[in-house]
Design an enzyme around this catalytic site. Structure first.
Site, PDB file in Angstrom:
ATOM      1  N   GLU A  39       9.315  -3.819  -3.786  1.00  0.00           N
ATOM      2  CA  GLU A  39       9.107  -3.874  -5.222  1.00  0.00           C
ATOM      3  C   GLU A  39       9.890  -2.699  -5.817  1.00  0.00           C
ATOM      4  O   GLU A  39       9.741  -1.565  -5.373  1.00  0.00           O
ATOM      5  CB  GLU A  39       7.615  -3.728  -5.558  1.00  0.00           C
ATOM      6  CG  GLU A  39       7.401  -3.852  -7.048  1.00  0.00           C
ATOM      7  CD  GLU A  39       5.943  -3.714  -7.480  1.00  0.00           C
ATOM      8  OE1 GLU A  39       5.061  -3.600  -6.626  1.00  0.00           O
ATOM      9  OE2 GLU A  39       5.731  -3.716  -8.705  1.00  0.00           O
ATOM     10  N   ARG A 288       1.799  -0.421   9.827  1.00  0.00           N
ATOM     11  CA  ARG A 288       2.661   0.404   8.985  1.00  0.00           C
ATOM     12  C   ARG A 288       2.811   1.786   9.587  1.00  0.00           C
ATOM     13  O   ARG A 288       1.996   2.223  10.393  1.00  0.00           O
ATOM     14  CB  ARG A 288       2.148   0.465   7.552  1.00  0.00           C
ATOM     15  CG  ARG A 288       0.827   1.136   7.364  1.00  0.00           C
ATOM     16  CD  ARG A 288       0.333   0.989   5.927  1.00  0.00           C
ATOM     17  NE  ARG A 288       1.101   1.785   4.982  1.00  0.00           N
ATOM     18  CZ  ARG A 288       1.710   1.274   3.896  1.00  0.00           C
ATOM     19  NH1 ARG A 288       1.633   0.009   3.619  1.00  0.00           N
ATOM     20  NH2 ARG A 288       2.356   2.074   3.082  1.00  0.00           N
ATOM     21  N   LYS A 298       4.427   4.913  -2.479  1.00  0.00           N
ATOM     22  CA  LYS A 298       5.232   5.130  -3.688  1.00  0.00           C
ATOM     23  C   LYS A 298       4.389   5.702  -4.817  1.00  0.00           C
ATOM     24  O   LYS A 298       4.858   6.515  -5.596  1.00  0.00           O
ATOM     25  CB  LYS A 298       5.876   3.815  -4.108  1.00  0.00           C
ATOM     26  CG  LYS A 298       7.140   3.513  -3.330  1.00  0.00           C
ATOM     27  CD  LYS A 298       7.802   2.246  -3.814  1.00  0.00           C
ATOM     28  CE  LYS A 298       7.093   1.026  -3.320  1.00  0.00           C
ATOM     29  NZ  LYS A 298       7.802  -0.226  -3.531  1.00  0.00           N
TER      30      LYS A 298
END
Ligand code: ATP
Ligand code: MG
Length: 591
Positions: A39, A288, A298
């Protein structure tokens, strides 16, 4: 995939194992098509590098394809600055996408797919408030309650959805929901939101839309539209997988009902011919990456930037790809790191930051040219060296690789040496300089300390020595040995440089788990950047191109700063890593 690095030798991770099986069974006629779907709401971090290496690496290893797809469905948080930085970072890591797409490329198609869902009776417009929707969703233990709007007719839903699109409704007035099952054990399946109203300008589509599709609806359908075969994401999306499947399968079902197509038949018929609707994509999850001593999110990274804890996304202390690049990390070292940590199905442990440093040290040890620079200078005067005389020593740029060539290093009567290389009363184990001691000046001469001066505070301001002209090149013909070798630069020839030393941005091992009453920013170390602006370095460094990696002998790996270092001006160097390999030490101690 021209630019893509060679495939490294490796054992098979679980994703490669299942791809092998898919190839064996002919599930996709041998096709492997992955995508990396960021994104554009921030810069990429080292966690994304793991996903990039995995997705692009699969395309490379299976002669398949990998798309870069921007998941740009949230106009408020997204920006072209992020798009540009992400493209730059992926390419810098050494990967080239087969296609660069945007979810926003599919807004019209996605809208029509939503209309098809409505016609199928699989979606409805809900006028409950956000709060009501939350309350009626139920809990893990309790089933949800159907919305009073759930049984609207397809015609009514279609007309409402069209007026949502036409901008006739306010933000939050209603949403489009999938009609699945309010009692589903998986809460995700309790009539999830598919579209919401958002009167906001999008960085690509401008004001063309005031409704935007939700992540789950967008993601699987974009994968299907692009013909993705293996849609790989991180474990937190495991619960979304049934919804991913529902979206893709509902569309496949809808495309088999041409009687519903109406005036948009051409679009639906075209969708029905795409490989993604005959050989649908499947989602797989992997663990992850977490790294000790830093945050990889982020949302947190943007806070560090906006609150000014760091100088920007590319601050060399940031765990962003652009931060590592500016710090002097090489793409090879980051790819090597991703290779070493591997890909696991189960949520992994936290990886030591030291492993990342180990990878960059290994790479730079092989590839970085060597130079001399004095970080904390004190003057050394060679009393018996004739004034005005200059020796020019030719020194190898790399000790193990002649192809790097040599550079000329001038030597004169006045030199700079490291303050830490001299002690007034050196203990036995200190092999550097002290009164009366003979040491080697690297590649130059043996020198013996004859005295020193201090100022009124007792700080040493000048050291004196004599040199032995018979030891030119740094070796004695009579076989006389010295224990210490020191680096130096010739004072009249040296360039003054700014050196930026970085340490951990956070004062604790896991800023993601702050103590009660604290947040991760409370652990930011204000002393994690040390600027030394009075370093003296050899003249050859003045013309160095920004971004160049090198080693200051005995000190560490550095690079010329990509923004502030300008050839011909005062050099600015970032310390990439010290020479001490704490990872190698950890490994040794654990044996
Ligand atoms: P963040 O939480 O930092 O915003 P994200 O997952 O929201 O991360 P996206 O831009 O949606 O960021 O991520 C793009 C891809 O990168 C996704 O497939 C995501 O799963 C993957 N990714 C993100 N963070 C990590 C990580 N720490 N380790 C491995 N892959 C990651
Ligand atoms: Mg995300």
């Amino acid at each position: 995939m021209s630019n893509t690095p060679e495939a490294p030798e490796k054992g098979k991770d679980f994703i490669r194992t299942l791809i092998d099986k898919d190839i064996e069974t002919g599930k996709y006629n041998g096709r492997v098509h992955t995508r990396f779907p960021p994104e554009p709401n921030g810069y990429l971090h080292i966690g994304h590098a793991k996903s990039i290496c995995l997705n692009f690496g699969l395309a490379r290893d299976y002669a398949g394809k990998c798309n870069l797809r921007f998941d740009d469905t949230n106009p408020v948080k997204e920006d072209t600055e992020y798009v540009d930085s992400i493209r730059e970072d992926v390419q810098w890591l050494g990967f080239e996408w087969d296609n660069n797409f945007y979810a926003s490329d599919y807004f019209e198609k996605l809208y029509l797919i939503a209309e098809l869902f409505i016609k199928m009776g699989k979606a409805y417009v809900d006028h409950q408030t956000a709060e009501e929707i939350r309350e009626n969703r139920g809990t893990l233990k309790q089933p949800g309650v159907n919305s009073p709007y759930r049984d609207r007719s397809a015609e009514e839903n279609l007309s409402l959805f069209r007026s949502m699109r036409a901008g006739e409704m306010q933000d939050g007035e209603c949403i489009l929901r999938g009609k699945i099952d309010m009692a589903a054990a998986n809460v995700m399946l309790r009539d999830p939101a598919l579209y919401r109203i958002k009167h906001a300008t999008h960085h690509r589509t401008g004001d063309a839309w005031c409704i935007y599709p939700m992540y789950d609806f967008t993601h699987g359908l974009s994968d299907a539209i692009e013909g993705i075969t293996h849609s790989i994401c991180t474990l937190e999306f495991e619960n979304n997988r049934p919804l991913y499947n529902w979206c893709v399968e509902t569309l496949m079902e809808g495309l088999r009902q041409p009687e519903l197509f109406g005036e948009n038949e051409a679009v639906y018929s075209e969708l029905a011919t795409l490989p993604g609707f005959n050989q649908r994509p499947y989602q797989y999850e992997f663990a992850r990456l977490n790294i000790s001593g830093t945050v990889l999110s982020k949302r947190k990274l943007i806070q560090l930037v906006q609150e000014g804890h760091v100088s920007g996304w590319d601050d060399p202390r940031m765990p962003t790809i652009s931060g590592f690049r500016r710090r002097g990390y090489t793409p090879e070292s980051i790819r090597d790191f991703c290779e070493k940590i591997g890909v696991a199905k189960a949520a992994g442990t936290t990886v030591e930051y030291a492993l990342l440093e180990h990878c960059v040290r290994q790479d730079l040890n092989e590839r970085a040219p060597r130079y001399l620079g004095v970080m904390d200078p004190v003057k050394l005067v060679i009393e018996n060296y004739p004034e005005g005389q200059v020796d020019e020593f030719s020194m190898p740029l790399h000790p193990e690789d002649e192809t790097y060539g040599e550079r000329i290093v001038p030597f004169s009567r006045e030199l700079w040496i490291e303050r830490a290389d001299f002690m007034e009363e050196p203990p036995k184990k200190f092999f550097r300089m002290g009164p009366g001691r003979e040491v080697r000046l690297r590649f130059a001469y043996y020198v013996t300390c004859t005295g020193y001066d201090t100022d009124e505070n007792g700080t040493i301001v000048e050291i004196r020595a004599t040199y032995d002209p018979e030891t030119k090149g740094g070796w004695s013909k009579d076989g006389r040995k010295v224990k210490g070798t020191m680096h130096w630069v010739s004072a009249p020839h040296a360039l003054k440089a700014e050196v930026r030393n970085y340490s951990n941005l956070f004062t604790c091992e896991n800023p993601n788990a702050p103590e009660e009453g604290k947040t991760f920013v409370d652990y930011v170390d204000p002393h994690s950047l040390e600027v030394r602006d009075e370093c003296w370095v050899e003249p050859a460094l003045g013309e160095m191109a920004p971004g160049t990696n090198f080693q200051f002998e005995r000190t560490g790996y550095f690079c010329a700063d990509s923004k502030d270092h300008k050839p011909g001006e005062k050099p600015v160097f970032n310390r990439t890593a010290t020479l001490r390999d704490s990872w190698a030490k950890i490994q040794k101690n654990s044996k």
